[in-house]
Write an enzyme that holds these catalytic residues in place. Structure first.
Site, PDB file in Angstrom:
ATOM      1  CB  CYS A 113      35.870  84.307 -28.993  1.00  8.79           C
ATOM      2  SG  CYS A 113      36.207  85.650 -27.819  1.00  8.79           S
TER       3      CYS A 113
ATOM      4  CB  ILE B   5      49.189  92.456 -30.788  1.00  7.11           C
ATOM      5  CG1 ILE B   5      49.161  91.235 -29.875  1.00  7.11           C
ATOM      6  CG2 ILE B   5      48.255  93.531 -30.273  1.00  7.11           C
ATOM      7  CD1 ILE B   5      49.672  91.507 -28.477  1.00  7.11           C
TER       8      ILE B   5
ATOM      9  N   GLY C  85      49.822  87.342 -32.579  1.00  9.30           N
ATOM     10  CA  GLY C  85      50.135  86.086 -31.898  1.00  9.30           C
ATOM     11  C   GLY C  85      50.301  84.925 -32.844  1.00  9.30           C
TER      12      GLY C  85
ATOM     13  CB  ILE D   4      37.096  90.338 -42.934  1.00  5.90           C
ATOM     14  CG1 ILE D   4      38.492  90.570 -42.325  1.00  5.90           C
ATOM     15  CG2 ILE D   4      37.067  88.998 -43.665  1.00  5.90           C
ATOM     16  CD1 ILE D   4      38.905  89.521 -41.315  1.00  5.90           C
ATOM     17  CD  GLN D   5      30.385  91.262 -42.493  1.00  2.00           C
ATOM     18  OE1 GLN D   5      30.461  91.665 -41.346  1.00  2.00           O
ATOM     19  NE2 GLN D   5      29.226  91.193 -43.133  1.00  2.00           N
TER      20      GLN D   5
END
Length: 354
Positions: A81, A16, A18, A59-60
């Site tokens: 993560c 969003i 950050g 993104i790949q």
């Protein structure tokens, strides 16, 4: 003297926004020329907040040529993560959710205009992963200097226990102000002095010590009465997960229902407005009780009491309520101004903020 143009910045895994908000708050002259995220809800909020919808997709699928066209000076990256969390399987680079970040590292080595600076953020645990080893190997090949940190908002006076890994990287031609800590993993940046009796070489800070210098939670709450009622919400149909307790009850406000307190009160992390710490909020907050975030005491004129000393009847008198995005947003971004979209469920916002 002519003012140099602003840095051109790419924001990967933008959520969003950050990273973008922090960049703007830093005062650095920079322009986010593109952001990337696969989550359509996160992109809705990002677009609402910044008037710019991130590039939505995997993104790949990007190529070195795709990234070269931006000629960006800096990259901001907050990759998934889950491959590195202590509660997860810790598959590291073998986890499919790590593949896109590894792809980006590989692309850097084949670019005509690679970035000059990188900022990488992730969970504690990333620093001991093989993905971390690959990151440092690529940066070394491209002649970057690095400085790595594990930091928590507690070190900045914010009563929120959420240690995170950070990596700063610059090409060798761009020196860090304090090069003596290059290639080191620190738990306190040398520029940070919260206690005048603490030396700059004290890199390992105990969270109990940091609690002394934190501001109370009260300072980070909205101005409304702590015991007010807000928007209605219905919570139901959640399944049990590992050592988590589902909240299978409907509530017309954010007060913790008494039947939930009676059943699971001993598992809750209870904080007072005067408390100087709350635990990390996760995406399961408001869905599960244990280990997902703190609940706030709203009854006035009550002095903080260790939870182990509370009887069940006392728990019922605390007026416990959940944090909402309006109440918890300062913990997520260490700022009161971050503009959350009102069109999304609170748990969705907290998920991407936290």
């Amino acid at each position: 003297m002519e003012t140099p143009p602003p840095w051109r910045v790419l924001e990967f895994y933008s959520g969003i926004g950050g990273m973008r908000y922090a960049l703007a708050s830093s005062g650095v002259r920079a322009e986010v020329v593109e952001a990337f995220d696969i989550n359509d809800v996160a992109n809705d909020v990002y677009e609402h907040n910044f008037g710019h919808r991130p590039c939505q997709g995997n993104i790949q699928t990007l190529t070195a040529g795709d990234l070269d066209k931006y000629q960006a000076h800096a990259w901001l990256l907050s990759p998934p993560c889950q491959p590195y969390t202590r509660q997860g399987l810790q598959k590291h680079s073998a986890d499919a959710r790590a593949f896109s970040f590894i792809k980006i590292l590989n692309l850097m080595q084949n670019m005509s205009f690679p970035p000059q600076m990188l900022f990488v953020e992730n969970v504690v645990g990333f620093e001991v992963s093989d993905t971390h080893d690959q990151l440092l190997a690529v940066l070394s090949t491209l002649n970057f200097n690095t400085q790595e940190f594990i930091l928590s908002p507690l070190q900045f006076g914010v009563p929120y226990s959420r240690p995170r890994y950070f990596c700063l990287a610059k090409q060798e031609s761009m020196c860090f102000p304090n090069s003596s800590v290059n290639d080191k993993l620190l738990r306190t940046p040398t520029c940070l002095t919260l206690n005048t009796t603490r030396t700059q070489n004290s890199y390992d800070q105990n969270e109990d010590d940091l609690e002394v210098v934190c501001n109370p939670i009260r300072n980070f709450l909205e101005a409304q009465s702590i015991g007010d009622k807000e928007c209605s919400a219905i919570i139901s149909d959640f399944k049990e997960a590992d050592e988590c307790t589902p909240i299978e009850t409907a509530s017309h406000d954010y007060t913790v229902p008494l039947n939930l307190i009676e059943r699971w009160g001993n598992a809750m992390d209870i904080v007072y407005p005067e408390s100087k710490r709350c635990c990390c909020f996760t995406k399961s907050y408001y869905c599960y009780v244990k280990g997902t975030g703190s609940v706030l005491v709203t009854s006035k004129n009550l002095k903080p009491v260790p939870k182990e000393n509370l009887e069940m009847s006392s728990l019922n008198e605390l007026g416990l309520r959940f944090f909402t995005p309006q109440r918890g947003r300062k913990f997520a971004f260490i700022s009161p101004e971050f503009p959350f979209s009102g069109s999304h469920k609170p748990q969705t916002t907290v998920c991407h903020a936290g």
